[in-house]
Design a protein around this motif. Structure first.
Motif, mmCIF file in Angstrom:
data_model
loop_
_atom_site.group_PDB
_atom_site.id
_atom_site.type_symbol
_atom_site.label_atom_id
_atom_site.label_comp_id
_atom_site.label_asym_id
_atom_site.label_seq_id
_atom_site.Cartn_x
_atom_site.Cartn_y
_atom_site.Cartn_z
ATOM 1 N N VAL A 1 0.846 -1.208 0.000
ATOM 2 C CA VAL A 1 0.000 0.000 0.000
ATOM 3 C C VAL A 1 0.877 1.252 0.000
ATOM 4 O O VAL A 1 0.643 2.211 -0.752
ATOM 5 C CB VAL A 1 -0.939 -0.012 1.237
ATOM 6 C CG1 VAL A 1 -1.639 1.335 1.399
ATOM 7 C CG2 VAL A 1 -1.962 -1.144 1.118
ATOM 8 N N LEU A 2 1.922 1.239 0.807
ATOM 9 C CA LEU A 2 2.791 2.417 0.922
ATOM 10 C C LEU A 2 3.560 2.704 -0.360
ATOM 11 O O LEU A 2 3.609 3.855 -0.818
ATOM 12 C CB LEU A 2 3.785 2.222 2.069
ATOM 13 C CG LEU A 2 3.213 2.348 3.481
ATOM 14 C CD1 LEU A 2 4.218 1.829 4.506
ATOM 15 C CD2 LEU A 2 2.843 3.800 3.796
ATOM 16 N N VAL A 3 4.180 1.666 -0.945
ATOM 17 C CA VAL A 3 4.995 1.937 -2.143
ATOM 18 C C VAL A 3 4.114 2.355 -3.319
ATOM 19 O O VAL A 3 4.506 3.227 -4.107
ATOM 20 C CB VAL A 3 5.924 0.747 -2.520
ATOM 21 C CG1 VAL A 3 6.982 0.537 -1.453
ATOM 22 C CG2 VAL A 3 5.142 -0.537 -2.802
ATOM 23 N N ASP A 4 2.930 1.763 -3.423
ATOM 24 C CA ASP A 4 2.018 2.162 -4.510
ATOM 25 C C ASP A 4 1.661 3.644 -4.390
ATOM 26 O O ASP A 4 1.728 4.402 -5.364
ATOM 27 C CB ASP A 4 0.728 1.328 -4.465
ATOM 28 C CG ASP A 4 0.936 -0.068 -5.040
ATOM 29 O OD1 ASP A 4 2.055 -0.349 -5.511
ATOM 30 O OD2 ASP A 4 -0.015 -0.871 -4.998
ATOM 31 N N ALA A 5 1.283 4.052 -3.171
ATOM 32 C CA ALA A 5 0.873 5.445 -2.969
ATOM 33 C C ALA A 5 2.062 6.391 -3.148
ATOM 34 O O ALA A 5 1.930 7.483 -3.729
ATOM 35 C CB ALA A 5 0.253 5.614 -1.585
ATOM 36 N N ALA A 6 3.230 5.983 -2.653
ATOM 37 C CA ALA A 6 4.417 6.836 -2.779
ATOM 38 C C ALA A 6 4.756 7.066 -4.249
ATOM 39 O O ALA A 6 5.110 8.182 -4.658
ATOM 40 C CB ALA A 6 5.604 6.189 -2.061
ATOM 41 N N GLN A 7 4.632 6.017 -5.041
ATOM 42 C CA GLN A 7 4.938 6.159 -6.468
ATOM 43 C C GLN A 7 3.924 7.084 -7.148
ATOM 44 O O GLN A 7 4.285 7.980 -7.906
ATOM 45 C CB GLN A 7 4.949 4.768 -7.113
ATOM 46 C CG GLN A 7 5.499 4.727 -8.523
ATOM 47 C CD GLN A 7 4.424 5.044 -9.558
ATOM 48 O OE1 GLN A 7 3.233 4.823 -9.294
ATOM 49 N NE2 GLN A 7 4.823 5.573 -10.692
ATOM 50 N N ARG A 8 2.631 6.885 -6.825
ATOM 51 C CA ARG A 8 1.581 7.717 -7.443
ATOM 52 C C ARG A 8 1.778 9.192 -7.150
ATOM 53 O O ARG A 8 1.516 10.052 -7.984
ATOM 54 C CB ARG A 8 0.203 7.299 -6.927
ATOM 55 C CG ARG A 8 -0.483 6.220 -7.716
ATOM 56 C CD ARG A 8 -1.996 6.190 -7.445
ATOM 57 N NE ARG A 8 -2.339 6.256 -6.039
ATOM 58 C CZ ARG A 8 -2.320 5.211 -5.206
ATOM 59 N NH1 ARG A 8 -1.965 4.027 -5.665
ATOM 60 N NH2 ARG A 8 -2.649 5.343 -3.934
ATOM 61 N N HIS A 9 2.248 9.482 -5.922
ATOM 62 C CA HIS A 9 2.363 10.887 -5.513
ATOM 63 C C HIS A 9 3.766 11.455 -5.714
ATOM 64 O O HIS A 9 4.052 12.574 -5.281
ATOM 65 C CB HIS A 9 1.900 11.045 -4.066
ATOM 66 C CG HIS A 9 0.416 10.854 -3.916
ATOM 67 N ND1 HIS A 9 -0.498 11.834 -4.235
ATOM 68 C CD2 HIS A 9 -0.313 9.784 -3.521
ATOM 69 C CE1 HIS A 9 -1.732 11.387 -4.028
ATOM 70 N NE2 HIS A 9 -1.651 10.137 -3.589
ATOM 71 N N GLY A 10 4.638 10.692 -6.346
ATOM 72 C CA GLY A 10 5.937 11.243 -6.759
ATOM 73 C C GLY A 10 6.902 11.534 -5.624
ATOM 74 O O GLY A 10 7.631 12.538 -5.669
ATOM 75 N N VAL A 11 6.932 10.658 -4.606
ATOM 76 C CA VAL A 11 7.887 10.837 -3.507
ATOM 77 C C VAL A 11 9.323 10.744 -4.047
ATOM 78 O O VAL A 11 9.619 9.915 -4.903
ATOM 79 C CB VAL A 11 7.624 9.740 -2.435
ATOM 80 C CG1 VAL A 11 8.788 9.589 -1.483
ATOM 81 C CG2 VAL A 11 6.340 10.066 -1.676
ATOM 82 N N ASP A 12 10.208 11.610 -3.538
ATOM 83 C CA ASP A 12 11.590 11.649 -4.051
ATOM 84 C C ASP A 12 12.448 10.486 -3.555
ATOM 85 O O ASP A 12 13.382 10.066 -4.235
ATOM 86 C CB ASP A 12 12.286 12.947 -3.603
ATOM 87 C CG ASP A 12 11.655 14.162 -4.244
ATOM 88 O OD1 ASP A 12 11.027 14.009 -5.308
ATOM 89 O OD2 ASP A 12 11.759 15.254 -3.649
ATOM 90 N N LYS A 13 12.169 10.002 -2.331
ATOM 91 C CA LYS A 13 12.988 8.927 -1.778
ATOM 92 C C LYS A 13 12.170 8.115 -0.793
ATOM 93 O O LYS A 13 11.452 8.686 0.046
ATOM 94 C CB LYS A 13 14.205 9.540 -1.053
ATOM 95 C CG LYS A 13 15.296 8.565 -0.672
ATOM 96 C CD LYS A 13 16.047 8.095 -1.910
ATOM 97 C CE LYS A 13 17.350 7.389 -1.610
ATOM 98 N NZ LYS A 13 18.427 8.305 -1.230
ATOM 99 N N PHE A 14 12.286 6.808 -0.907
ATOM 100 C CA PHE A 14 11.572 5.889 0.000
ATOM 101 C C PHE A 14 12.618 4.947 0.583
ATOM 102 O O PHE A 14 13.352 4.292 -0.165
ATOM 103 C CB PHE A 14 10.528 5.097 -0.802
ATOM 104 C CG PHE A 14 9.549 4.301 0.029
ATOM 105 C CD1 PHE A 14 9.966 3.210 0.794
ATOM 106 C CD2 PHE A 14 8.200 4.634 0.042
ATOM 107 C CE1 PHE A 14 9.066 2.478 1.552
ATOM 108 C CE2 PHE A 14 7.283 3.898 0.806
ATOM 109 C CZ PHE A 14 7.720 2.814 1.557
#
Ligand code: NAD
Length: 346
Positions: free
Chosen positions: A107-120
């Motif tokens: 759930v976290l990585v999907d949402a992070a990718q959709r919202h363009g997070v710079d670093k995970f």
């Protein structure tokens, strides 16, 4: 790095990380997402609440709506600690471990990718390599987890790395050895033994206590995680070790000395299933590429940690008597709660 979202920030390692990163001048906001399971305590964040940078959100990483709205609030970086983390519990609650550790990560990585997070940064463990009888696992070593906790973490690592490979999420994985330090829930061997010895209660060693773990101070792990957050190469895994190798029996010897107890306080019990004999990681990649170097000495760190439990008995005494454990345990784990007295190697 303006806004950091930290999952599991009310837990042991996550709360140390929040108190560290909130002091960074280039960090304007830190949002903590935590479900406050039995292992999470908002009090762990302590002084961080004095900062107007901190925002706490009580929620579950598996809740896609909550996660999506948080990612939409503009975090530039995510550091993902939230997990079911106790090996002993995982034998009887494998579904809960898979649910939080694997599906929650998805759930976290999907949402992070959709919202363009710079670093995970996905925080993982040396246990994913499985037992390592000789030498040390590098980041390229195969994953051979044995206990259900490690299986769920290895699966989560693959979910996370897959999001980098297929979705292009700028993501790194850290795999650290066993952490110790203040604020750890007293179910894992270090705080469990200290809190028992301080009360004059015997401790139990699995088999002859021969299982070897590398003991890393939690602040050293957090320094490594920050280095990976700032300078880690997307798609890369970094082992964070460099603590002190000790058998559980050797660790017990240190704790007996520190707590003023003798070997009369130690009872030997049969081993648990698949208790990995030894974990060992090669951490030269993080050292050479990121300048990661653990700074704490074991004796000082253990003494300081035991002193923290001695001074804060009002915090952990209710936990060891079971009151707070019952109040905050998530429904999925309730049937499987093991007594806190079950000693374990990590
Ligand atoms: P912890 O159990 O102390 O804390 C976990 C935190 O996650 C708690 O605050 C809990 O409330 C929260 N949480 C659990 N399920 C959640 C969910 N579904 N949604 C939101 N929050 C949830 O764990 P820890 O020891 O601080 O470990 C943190 C991370 O580091 C974990 O991913 C663990 O696998 C990893 N790790 C730990 C160690 C160690 O020695 N403790 C070593 C290597 C790696």
């Amino acid at each position: 790095m303006k806004h950091v979202l930290v999952t599991g920030g009310a837990g042991f390692i996550g709360s140390h990380f929040v108190k560290r990163i909130i002091r960074a001048e280039d960090v304007a906001r830190v949002t903590v997402l935590d479900a406050l399971t039995y292992a999470g305590h908002i009090e762990n964040l302590g002084m961080a609440f004095l900062s107007d940078k901190l925002r706490f959100v009580h929620g579950d990483i598996r809740d896609a709506a909550v996660v999506d709205s948080l990612m939409a609030s503009g975090p530039t970086a995510v550091v993902h600690f939230a997990a079911e983390s106790h090996v002993d519990r995982s034998y009887n609650a494998a579904d809960a471990f898979l649910s939080t550790n694997v599906l929650g990560t998805r759930v976290l990585v999907d949402a992070a990718q959709r919202h363009g997070v710079d670093k995970f940064v996905h925080v993982s463990t040396d246990e994913v390599y499985g037992p390592w009888l000789e030498g040390a696992a590098t980041e390229d070593s195969p994953l051979r987890p044995s206990v259900p906790y490690a299986v769920s973490k290895a699966a989560a690592d693959l979910v996370a790395l897959g999001a980098h490979q297929t979705l292009g999420l700028p993501l790194c994985v850290t795999r650290s050895s066993n952490n110790y330090g203040p604020y750890q829930y007293p179910e894992k061997v270090m705080p469990l033994f200290v809190t028992r010895l301080l009360r004059g209660v015997p401790v139990t060693l699995h088999d002859r206590g021969q299982h070897v773990r590398n003991w890393l101070h939690v602040e050293d792990n957090c320094a490594g995680i920050e280095a990976v957050l700032r300078d880690g190469e997307p798609g890369e895994v970094y082992n964070l070790g460099g603590g002190t190798d000790l058998s559980t029996k050797e660790l017990t010897g240190h704790l007996l000395n520190i707590c003023g107890a003798t070997w009369d306080a130690v009872m030997y019990i049969p081993d648990r299933p698949s208790n990995d004999a030894r974990y060992s990681i090669d951490w030269s990649k993080a050292r050479d590429q990121l300048g990661y170097r653990p700074a704490h000495h074991l004796e000082d760190g253990l003494a300081e940690t035991a002193e923290w439990y001695r001074r804060n008995s009002d915090r952990w005494a209710p936990l060891t008597s079971g009151g707070m454990r019952r109040r905050t345990a998530p429904p999925a784990l309730r049937p499987s709660l093991a007594p806190l007295e079950d000693g374990r190697a990590c």
